[in-house]
Write a protein that holds these residues in place. Structure first.
Motif, short mmCIF file in Angstrom:
data_model
loop_
_atom_site.label_atom_id
_atom_site.label_comp_id
_atom_site.label_asym_id
_atom_site.label_seq_id
_atom_site.Cartn_x
_atom_site.Cartn_y
_atom_site.Cartn_z
N PRO A 110 0.83 -0.86 -0.16
CA PRO A 110 0.37 -0.02 -0.25
C PRO A 110 0.82 1.35 0.13
N ALA A 111 2.07 1.08 0.71
CA ALA A 111 2.77 2.67 0.98
C ALA A 111 3.04 2.84 -0.90
N TYR A 112 3.59 2.23 -1.88
CA TYR A 112 4.01 1.50 -2.62
C TYR A 112 3.42 3.19 -3.74
N PHE A 113 2.10 2.31 -3.68
CA PHE A 113 0.91 3.04 -4.56
C PHE A 113 0.48 4.37 -3.83
N PHE A 114 0.82 4.83 -2.69
CA PHE A 114 0.40 6.38 -1.84
C PHE A 114 1.67 6.54 -2.38
N TYR A 115 2.53 6.15 -2.53
CA TYR A 115 3.48 7.18 -2.96
C TYR A 115 3.55 7.07 -4.05
N LEU A 116 2.83 6.62 -5.10
CA LEU A 116 2.90 6.89 -6.71
C LEU A 116 1.05 8.02 -6.19
N MET A 117 0.76 7.85 -5.60
CA MET A 117 -0.49 8.82 -5.98
C MET A 117 0.25 10.14 -5.43
N GLU A 118 1.17 10.07 -3.97
CA GLU A 118 1.63 11.35 -3.73
C GLU A 118 2.47 11.96 -4.90
N SER A 119 2.67 11.41 -6.14
CA SER A 119 3.30 12.19 -6.71
C SER A 119 2.68 12.51 -8.08
N MET A 120 1.71 11.90 -8.90
CA MET A 120 0.78 12.14 -9.39
C MET A 120 -0.35 13.59 -8.53
N ILE A 121 -0.55 13.44 -7.88
CA ILE A 121 -0.97 14.75 -6.89
C ILE A 121 0.17 16.40 -7.31
N ARG A 122 0.98 15.46 -6.91
CA ARG A 122 2.35 17.00 -7.01
C ARG A 122 2.74 17.15 -8.45
N ALA A 123 2.53 16.54 -9.41
CA ALA A 123 2.51 16.77 -10.90
C ALA A 123 1.28 17.27 -11.25
N GLY A 124 0.12 17.16 -10.86
CA GLY A 124 -1.04 17.71 -11.18
C GLY A 124 -0.91 19.31 -10.07
N LYS A 125 -0.64 19.85 -9.07
CA LYS A 125 -0.45 20.47 -8.89
C LYS A 125 0.26 21.33 -9.69
N ASN A 126 1.30 20.87 -10.14
CA ASN A 126 2.33 21.64 -10.94
C ASN A 126 2.15 21.98 -12.58
N MET A 127 1.49 21.50 -12.79
CA MET A 127 1.02 21.85 -14.54
C MET A 127 -0.23 22.82 -14.43
N GLY A 128 -0.83 23.02 -12.44
CA GLY A 128 -1.79 23.99 -12.64
C GLY A 128 -3.22 23.35 -12.30
N LEU A 129 -3.68 22.29 -11.90
CA LEU A 129 -4.68 22.14 -10.88
C LEU A 129 -4.79 21.98 -9.43
N ASP A 130 -6.23 22.70 -9.43
CA ASP A 130 -6.36 22.49 -8.00
C ASP A 130 -5.97 21.23 -7.05
N GLU A 131 -5.30 21.49 -5.94
CA GLU A 131 -5.04 20.10 -5.20
C GLU A 131 -6.06 18.90 -4.89
N LYS A 132 -7.45 19.56 -4.67
CA LYS A 132 -8.46 18.63 -4.92
C LYS A 132 -9.20 17.82 -5.68
N VAL A 133 -8.47 19.11 -6.95
CA VAL A 133 -9.02 18.15 -8.06
C VAL A 133 -7.44 17.69 -8.76
#
Length: 278
Positions: A177-200
């Motif tokens: 589960p920690a590996y998938f959470f790690y990937l989720m964290e990275s994808m969320i961070r990437a989305g924010k870097n590309m201009g998405l709201d954190e909740k989105v």
């Protein structure tokens, strides 16, 4: 579930994983009167008592009428917990969900070899766990069925052929589960870097993870085939996957899981050594 419904089950340790199993068992029809928990923490006992679960701070009394004893304590207190109970497990099945505790170690401390070792994972808390189980030749088919029924209350149960494979289970699903959470964290961070709201970015990532897992579970195709199906030539997905390949992500994941497996082996040896000197 019929065999389980006729069993008295005692949990030594009433933490999150024990409570997840208890909740799953009750949801499947086991009367709360057949469950008992022993835990030294008063706050945990109060939580359980509010759910009409018998909870006390006396391991000897708790296991007295048990058919099954689930060991759910921290590894470092295993010897302290089991040595006073040595010789009291006659006629009882032990199911251990203690990380790193080998069957030989538990047998030496408890005085019985009727033991099933389990490597659970935290999604059991939401009834979607993946549990690896192992038992040696001293555990019969009825006991195996009983252990399977108890763990199936919170998710998938898979029996492995050797105790050494429990270390591989630990690396794949125990820590998984920690590996998938790690990937989720990275994808969320990437989305924010590309201009998405954190909740989105979070909502899109989590729903995508859920959808991908559900597709993989229900599809007749392998994950590799499913990946290929969504990878159009020269498309956006291929552009991302090429970056993964250049960074040798697949090889690094395999190396990481091998490191987790090795650490699981080391922890088992450390626990075994510590119980011999306690």
């Amino acid at each position: 579930m019929s065999a389980t419904l006729k069993s008295n089950i005692t949990f030594i340790g009433g933490g999150n994983m024990a409570q997840a199993l208890i909740g799953g068992l009750i949801a499947r029809g086991l009367p709360s009167t057949r469950i008992m928990v022993s835990d030294p923490v008063e706050a945990i006992r109060q939580v359980l008592q509010e759910k009409e679960i018998q909870a006390l701070n006396n391991n000897v009394e708790a296991i007295q009428h048990a058919d099954v004893v689930v060991l759910a304590v921290k590894p470092q207190v295993l010897a302290t917990v089991l040595k006073p109970l040595q010789g009291l497990f006659d006629g009882k099945l032990i199911v251990s969900i203690i990380a790193g505790a080998e069957i030989e170690t538990i047998a030496e401390l408890s005085g019985t070899d009727r033991i099933v070792r389990v490597m659970p994972n935290t999604p059991a808390l939401v009834q979607t766990g993946a549990h690896g189980l192992y038992a040696n030749e001293n555990v019969g088919s009825d006991d195996r069925d009983l252990a399977s029924q108890i763990l199936a209350a919170t998710g998938l149960t898979i029996w492995v052929n050797s105790e050494a494979q429990i270390d591989a289970v630990t690396a794949v699903s125990g820590s998984g589960p920690a590996y998938f959470f790690y990937l989720m964290e990275s994808m969320i961070r990437a989305g924010k870097n590309m201009g998405l709201d954190e909740k989105v970015a979070t909502a899109l990532t989590l729903q995508t993870a859920l959808g991908a897992a559900q597709m993989a579970i229900t599809s007749s195709n392998t994950p590799s085939e499913l990946r290929k199906n969504v990878t159009s030539p020269n498309g956006t997905t291929q552009a991302a996957l090429e970056v993964f390949d250049r960074a040798q992500i697949s090889q690094n994941i395999q190396t990481a899981l091998a490191a987790a497996q090795k650490r699981s082996q080391e922890l088992a040896h450390e626990l075994s050594d510590s119980t011999k000197t306690t």
